[in-house]
Motif scaffolding. Structure first.
Motif, PDB file in Angstrom:
ATOM      1  N   THR A 140      37.217  35.501  29.867  1.00  0.00           N
ATOM      2  CA  THR A 140      38.452  35.855  29.170  1.00  0.00           C
ATOM      3  C   THR A 140      38.161  36.280  27.741  1.00  0.00           C
ATOM      4  O   THR A 140      38.754  37.247  27.233  1.00  0.00           O
ATOM      5  CB  THR A 140      39.437  34.665  29.179  1.00  0.00           C
ATOM      6  N   LEU A 166      46.269  37.005  41.702  1.00  0.00           N
ATOM      7  CA  LEU A 166      47.097  36.570  40.573  1.00  0.00           C
ATOM      8  C   LEU A 166      48.439  36.048  41.067  1.00  0.00           C
ATOM      9  O   LEU A 166      48.918  35.000  40.610  1.00  0.00           O
ATOM     10  CB  LEU A 166      47.294  37.732  39.602  1.00  0.00           C
ATOM     11  N   LEU A 215      39.366  39.930  27.602  1.00  0.00           N
ATOM     12  CA  LEU A 215      40.754  39.908  27.143  1.00  0.00           C
ATOM     13  C   LEU A 215      40.888  39.561  25.672  1.00  0.00           C
ATOM     14  O   LEU A 215      41.989  39.564  25.136  1.00  0.00           O
ATOM     15  CB  LEU A 215      41.578  38.907  27.976  1.00  0.00           C
ATOM     16  N   ASN A 255      41.539  36.858  37.321  1.00  0.00           N
ATOM     17  CA  ASN A 255      42.081  37.998  38.067  1.00  0.00           C
ATOM     18  C   ASN A 255      42.526  39.101  37.126  1.00  0.00           C
ATOM     19  O   ASN A 255      42.299  40.300  37.381  1.00  0.00           O
ATOM     20  CB  ASN A 255      43.260  37.540  38.939  1.00  0.00           C
ATOM     21  N   VAL A 256      43.150  38.728  36.016  1.00  0.00           N
ATOM     22  CA  VAL A 256      43.572  39.720  35.024  1.00  0.00           C
ATOM     23  C   VAL A 256      42.354  40.398  34.394  1.00  0.00           C
ATOM     24  O   VAL A 256      42.376  41.604  34.120  1.00  0.00           O
ATOM     25  CB  VAL A 256      44.458  39.062  33.941  1.00  0.00           C
ATOM     26  N   CYS A 257      41.268  39.638  34.186  1.00  0.00           N
ATOM     27  CA  CYS A 257      40.040  40.210  33.602  1.00  0.00           C
ATOM     28  C   CYS A 257      39.493  41.351  34.466  1.00  0.00           C
ATOM     29  O   CYS A 257      39.066  42.381  33.948  1.00  0.00           O
ATOM     30  CB  CYS A 257      38.974  39.128  33.453  1.00  0.00           C
ATOM     31  N   SER A 309      44.228  32.675  37.192  1.00  0.00           N
ATOM     32  CA  SER A 309      45.080  33.805  36.830  1.00  0.00           C
ATOM     33  C   SER A 309      44.387  34.692  35.804  1.00  0.00           C
ATOM     34  O   SER A 309      44.397  35.928  35.920  1.00  0.00           O
ATOM     35  CB  SER A 309      46.422  33.301  36.276  1.00  0.00           C
ATOM     36  N   ALA A 318      45.280  41.500  41.896  1.00  0.00           N
ATOM     37  CA  ALA A 318      46.721  41.360  41.678  1.00  0.00           C
ATOM     38  C   ALA A 318      47.319  40.394  42.706  1.00  0.00           C
ATOM     39  O   ALA A 318      48.179  39.560  42.374  1.00  0.00           O
ATOM     40  CB  ALA A 318      47.405  42.715  41.756  1.00  0.00           C
TER      41      ALA A 318
END
Length: 461
Positions: free
Chosen positions: A85, A398, A89, A369-371, A366, A395
C-alpha cells in the motif's frame, strides 16, 4: 545468521527459506484442523451445505490471493499489505493499513495462545488457563528467537503432524461412510433447504479459516528467490487449505447430514468419537494441540516481521523494533514484545479477544486488491491477463472483502474503527499535520522493488 550487517547495525533479513518451508508456514498459520472446529457453525448457517460454503469461500479468497501474489512479485518485502500500500497507494495510506494490520498481528498471537490454553485447560483442568498461556508464549517466543532455521524445522515437524491428523481424520470418515452410506452424495452440496443467502453467510464464516494465507508475504526477505517463491506459496497455501477444508467438510456433512446439532461447537470432537472411538477422539485432540503450536509459532513469526518492517521504516521506534540480533539474525525485541502481549489475554474471554481481530485483515485484503488495480491503470503492463486479471478479478476480490468486513459484529467494527481513528491521529502527529513526509521505506529496500516495477512498466501491453 539470517540478517545482513549495515553501518548502523543489522537491518536486513536474508533469504534462507524454500518454497516448502514457506508453504508449511502458511498452512500451519491457517491450521488444517480449523475446518473441524468451525464445521458445526458453517453447516448450521448453510442448512447442511458446509462444503459448498467452504468452496465459495475458497474461490473468494483466491481472488484476493491472486492480488497478493501479483504484489509479492512486483514488490518483495517483509511488510506485506503495509509495504504494498505504501508503494502503490502512497505513504499515508500505507501507514493507516499498516497501523490497523499491526494491531491485528499483535492480538493474533494472544488469541492463538488463548485458544490453545482453553483446550489444554479442558484436558488438564488442574493447570489454569493463564499458566498455559504463559508457557505457550515463552515456548514459541524462544523458538522464534533462536532463529528462523530452528523455527522452520519445528514448524515443519508440527505441520506434518497436523496434516497427518487431517488426512487420518479423512481416512476414518471415508471408512465410516463405507459402512454407513447416507444415500445421497449431492445433498451436502445442495438440498431442499439450501438458499443462496444462507450459503453466502456461511461462506463469510468459513472465510475466517483462510485468514493468514497473506502472512507468507511477511517472509519475503527470508525466502530464496522471493519474486517467484512467494507468489507460488500464496496460491499453494490457499489451494491446499481449500482442498482440505472443502473435502473434509463434504465427508463430515455426509456423516452428519443437515444442519441440526446438539452442540455445533464441539461437533468435531463428537464426530471423531463416532467414527473412530473415544481413544481416537482424545488422540486427535492432542494432535490438534500440536498443530495449534505450529499455528501460534507461525502467527508470532509473522507478527514480529511486520513490527520489524515498520520499525526499520521509522513508523515505530527504530532503536527498539528496527534492529536484528547480531548472533541470531532475528528481531528479538519484536518477538519479546509480541510474547508480552499474552499478558493482555490472561483474564480475557475468547469472545472479547476475537473481537480485536479480522477488521484489519479484511481492510488489508481490500487495500491489496486496490493496489493491483492502481498499478495496472498506471502502467498497463499486463501482456497475459490484461483487464480481466488486473481489474476485474481484484475488483471482485474487493467486493468480497468489503462484504466480509460488513459481516463483522458491531463490537468488532467499533473497535476496528476506533483503532483506525487512533492511527490517523498518530499519523497527523508524526507528520505534524501532513507538513512533514510520512516515514518512507529504507534505502536498502527500494532499489530492488523500484527496479522491478520499472522493468514491468517497460513491458509492452
Amino acid at each position: 545468521m539470517s540478517g545482513e550487517q549495515g553501518s548502523t547495525g543489522q537491518t536486513k533479513l536474508t533469504g534462507q527459506l524454500s518454497l516448502l518451508s514457506v508453504v508449511a508456514f502458511g498452512v500451519s498459520y491457517m491450521s488444517p484442523s480449523m475446518v473441524v472446529v468451525v464445521f458445526g457453525v458453517v453447516a448450521t448457517t448453510s442448512a447442511g451445505t458446509a462444503p459448498t460454503a467452504f468452496l465459495l469461500a475458497t474461490g473468494a479468497m483466491l481472488l484476493t490471493g491472486l492480488s497478493y501474489a501479483r504484489m509479492a512479485r512486483l514488490h518483495p518485502g517483509s511488510g506485506s499489505a503495509y509495504s504494498y500500500t505504501r508503494h502503490f497507494l502512497g505513504a499515508p495510506a500505507g501507514f493507516l493499513v499498516g497501523w490497523t494490520v499491526l494491531l491485528d498481528y499483535l492480538f493474533l498471537p494472544m488469541v492463538a495462545w488463548l485458544v490453545q490454553s482453553i483446550f489444554l485447560n479442558a484436558q488438564f483442568p488442574a493447570v489454569p488457563v493463564w499458566a498455559w498461556m504463559l508457557m505457550h508464549a515463552v515456548a514459541t517466543t524462544m523458538v522464534n528467537i533462536v532463529g528462523v532455521k530452528v523455527a522452520d524445522r519445528v514448524n515443519l515437524l508440527c505441520t506434518s503432524v497436523a496434516v497427518f491428523v487431517s488426512l487420518l481424520f479423512i481416512g476414518y470418515l471415508t471408512t465410516y461412510l463405507g459402512h454407513h452410506w447416507p444415500g445421497s452424495c449431492t445433498a451436502p452440496l445442495w438440498n431442499a433447504h439450501s438458499e443462496g443467502f444462507g450459503i453466502s453467510s456461511a461462506a463469510s464464516v468459513a472465510a475466517y479459516s483462510y485468514l493468514g494465507f497473506d502472512a507468507v508475504t511477511t517472509l519475503s526477505e527470508e525466502t530464496r528467490d522471493p519474486e517467484r517463491t512467494i507468489p507460488r506459496a500464496v496460491i499453494l497455501v490457499l489451494v491446499i487449505g481449500g482442498l482440505l477444508s472443502t473435502g473434509t467438510a463434504y465427508l463430515m456433512q455426509l456423516v452428519h447430514p443437515g444442519g441440526l446439532f446438539d452442540d455445533p461447537e464441539i461437533i468435531g470432537y463428537t464426530m471423531a468419537a463416532q467414527i473412530g472411538g473415544q481413544t481416537f477422539a482424545d488422540w486427535t485432540n492432542t494432535a490438534d494441540l500440536i498443530a495449534g503450536f505450529a499455528s501460534v509459532l507461525a502467527v508470532q513469526l509473522a507478527s514480529s516481521r511486520l513490527l520489524f518492517s515498520m520499525g526499520r521504516d521509522g513508523v515505530l521506534p527504530k532503536r527498539v523494533f528496527g534492529r536484528l540480533h547480531p548472533r541470531t539474525g532475528t528481531p528479538v525485541l519484536c518477538l519479546l514484545f509480541t510474547g508480552a502481549m499474552c499478558l493482555l489475554g490472561l483474564d480475557m474471554s475468547l469472545e472479547t479477544a476475537t473481537s480485536f481481530i479480522n477488521f484489519g485483515a479484511f481492510l488489508a485484503f481490500s487495500a491489496v486488491n486496490v493496489c493491483v488495480i492502481a498499478h495496472y491503470l498506471r502502467n498497463r503492463t499486463s501482456p497475459r491477463l490484461g483487464v480481466a486479471g488486473h481489474v476485474v478479478a481484484p475488483a471482485l476480490g474487493l467486493g468480497v472483502t468489503v462484504y466480509l468486513l460488513s459481516q463483522l459484529s458491531a463490537t468488532a467494527l467499533t473497535i476496528g474503527s476506533c483503532r483506525l481513528a487512533i492511527g490517523f491521529g498518530h499519523l497527523l502527529w508524526l507528520t505534524r499535520g501532513f507538513r512533514r513526509p510520512t516515514p518512507e521505506m529504507s534505502l536498502d529496500d527500494e532499489p530492488a522493488a523500484t527496479g522491478h516495477v520499472e522493468k514491468e512498466a517497460a513491458t509492452p501491453a
